[in-house]
Design an enzyme around this catalytic site. Structure first.
Site, PDB file in Angstrom:
ATOM      1  N   ARG A  83       0.817  -1.225   0.000  1.00 29.74           N
ATOM      2  CA  ARG A  83       0.000   0.000   0.000  1.00 29.74           C
ATOM      3  C   ARG A  83       0.848   1.271   0.000  1.00 29.74           C
ATOM      4  NH1 ARG A  83      -2.311  -4.990   1.370  1.00 29.74           N
ATOM      5  NH2 ARG A  83      -4.509  -4.792   1.853  1.00 29.74           N
ATOM      6  N   CYS A  84       1.979   1.239  -0.693  1.00 30.96           N
ATOM      7  CA  CYS A  84       2.870   2.409  -0.721  1.00 30.96           C
ATOM      8  C   CYS A  84       2.560   3.263  -1.945  1.00 30.96           C
ATOM      9  CB  CYS A  84       4.332   1.959  -0.743  1.00 30.96           C
ATOM     10  SG  CYS A  84       5.496   3.332  -0.601  1.00 30.96           S
ATOM     11  N   SER A  85       1.691   4.236  -1.776  1.00 29.31           N
ATOM     12  CA  SER A  85       1.250   5.051  -2.907  1.00 29.31           C
ATOM     13  C   SER A  85       2.384   5.907  -3.472  1.00 29.31           C
ATOM     14  CB  SER A  85       0.080   5.949  -2.490  1.00 29.31           C
ATOM     15  OG  SER A  85       0.467   6.807  -1.442  1.00 29.31           O
TER      16      SER A  85
END
Length: 297
Positions: A83-85
């Site tokens: 979930r590392c945008s």
């Protein structure tokens, strides 16, 4: 806060005019066309930055079995698992710059089957790497239209693990998106207990209180089960029971349930995920076999 990091004051970040890491920052600028926030923060440790940048340059820009656009797409897949945008958005831009097909960025379902076949290994490497077996590798190398060569697969696996690790660095240092690049929403680590967590935004409809009540109910159920097990077992001391209670409480706080995490995923991440509920499990209850856990001894 101003600067590339949420946690580090801007005055402590090496600038391009600073003596200590000027050479490394200039190297980074020449090879990537700009100095991103990761390089600026890592400039606090010039020797590490130099080693990191050489590795990154070899992985993404030097000769290798994988085309450049596929390397960046694999980086997107790896970062999306955590979930590392920030990294997802960064490599979406890089993917387009090296001539990648924009349609692939609509989601994993639009990518070639060969890349989609990496999803299972990516998922396991990100969350439960001890579950990977030789059968996973054999399935990818099996002859066919969408098969991987051994050289391609080695580079793909190195890229996956590299970006799983880099996502931790981004979260741990509070790296913020560059202002001149559209990298989706701000970078955040999923958290149920932070005031700045997306789960506490007004847009979530004020469900934070309800989620907390559900957590308490689940925890009470676990405590009840432990007490029932104590009655069935002989020789369990009060100290051991207290330790078990603490383990249950800690697990409840540190392993957020997937139904709470999932709604807060940004759209630019969700589309690259299959089986988003799959995640890390710290340990298995006694008497249960699934999921298998990694034991050091």
């Amino acid at each position: 806060a101003r600067g590339p990091s949420t946690f580090i004051p801007l005055g402590e970040i090496p600038q391009e005019g600073g003596e200590g890491s000027l050479h490394q920052l200039l190297e980074a600028f020449v090879s990537a066309g700009r100095v991103d926030h990761v390089a600026m923060v890592m400039g606090l440790h010039p020797q590490y930055l130099s080693s990191f940048w050489k590795t990154q340059y070899l992985l993404l820009r030097m000769d290798g079995p994988l085309p450049y656009h596929k390397r960046h797409y694999i980086a997107i897949m790896a970062a999306a698992r955590h979930r590392c945008s920030y990294l997802v958005g960064l490599h979406m831009g890089e993917f387009l710059q090296v001539g990648g097909n924009p349609a692939w960025l609509q989601g994993l379902h639009c990518a070639p089957q060969k890349l989609r076949n990496l999803n299972e290994v990516n998922k396991l490497l990100a969350h439960r790497p001890w579950l990977i077996t030789k059968e996973h590798i054999e399935a990818l190398l099996k002859p066919g239209d969408d098969s991987w060569s051994l050289a391609e697969l080695v580079q793909a696996l190195v890229l996956l693990t590299h970006y799983h690790s880099l996502a931790s660095f981004v979260f741990g240092c509070g790296i913020k998106p560059e202002e001149d690049k559209d990298v989706g929403n701000s970078c955040w680590a999923p958290s149920l207990h932070s005031d700045s967590s997306p789960a506490s935004d007004d847009g979530m409809g004020g469900s934070g209180g309800m989620d907390a009540m559900q957590e308490v109910e689940v925890l009470m159920e676990r405590m009840k089960l432990l007490q029932e097990n104590q009655l069935e077992e002989e020789g369990v001391t009060q100290e051991e029971m207290a330790t078990r209670f603490e383990l249950e409480k800690t697990e409840s706080l540190l392993v957020p349930s997937s139904d709470i995490l999932d709604p807060s995923l940004q759209s630019n991440i969700r589309c690259f995920l299959e089986d988003p509920e799959f995640g890390y499990k710290d340990f298995t209850r006694r008497g249960e076999q699934a999921p298998p856990t990694f034991r050091a001894q």
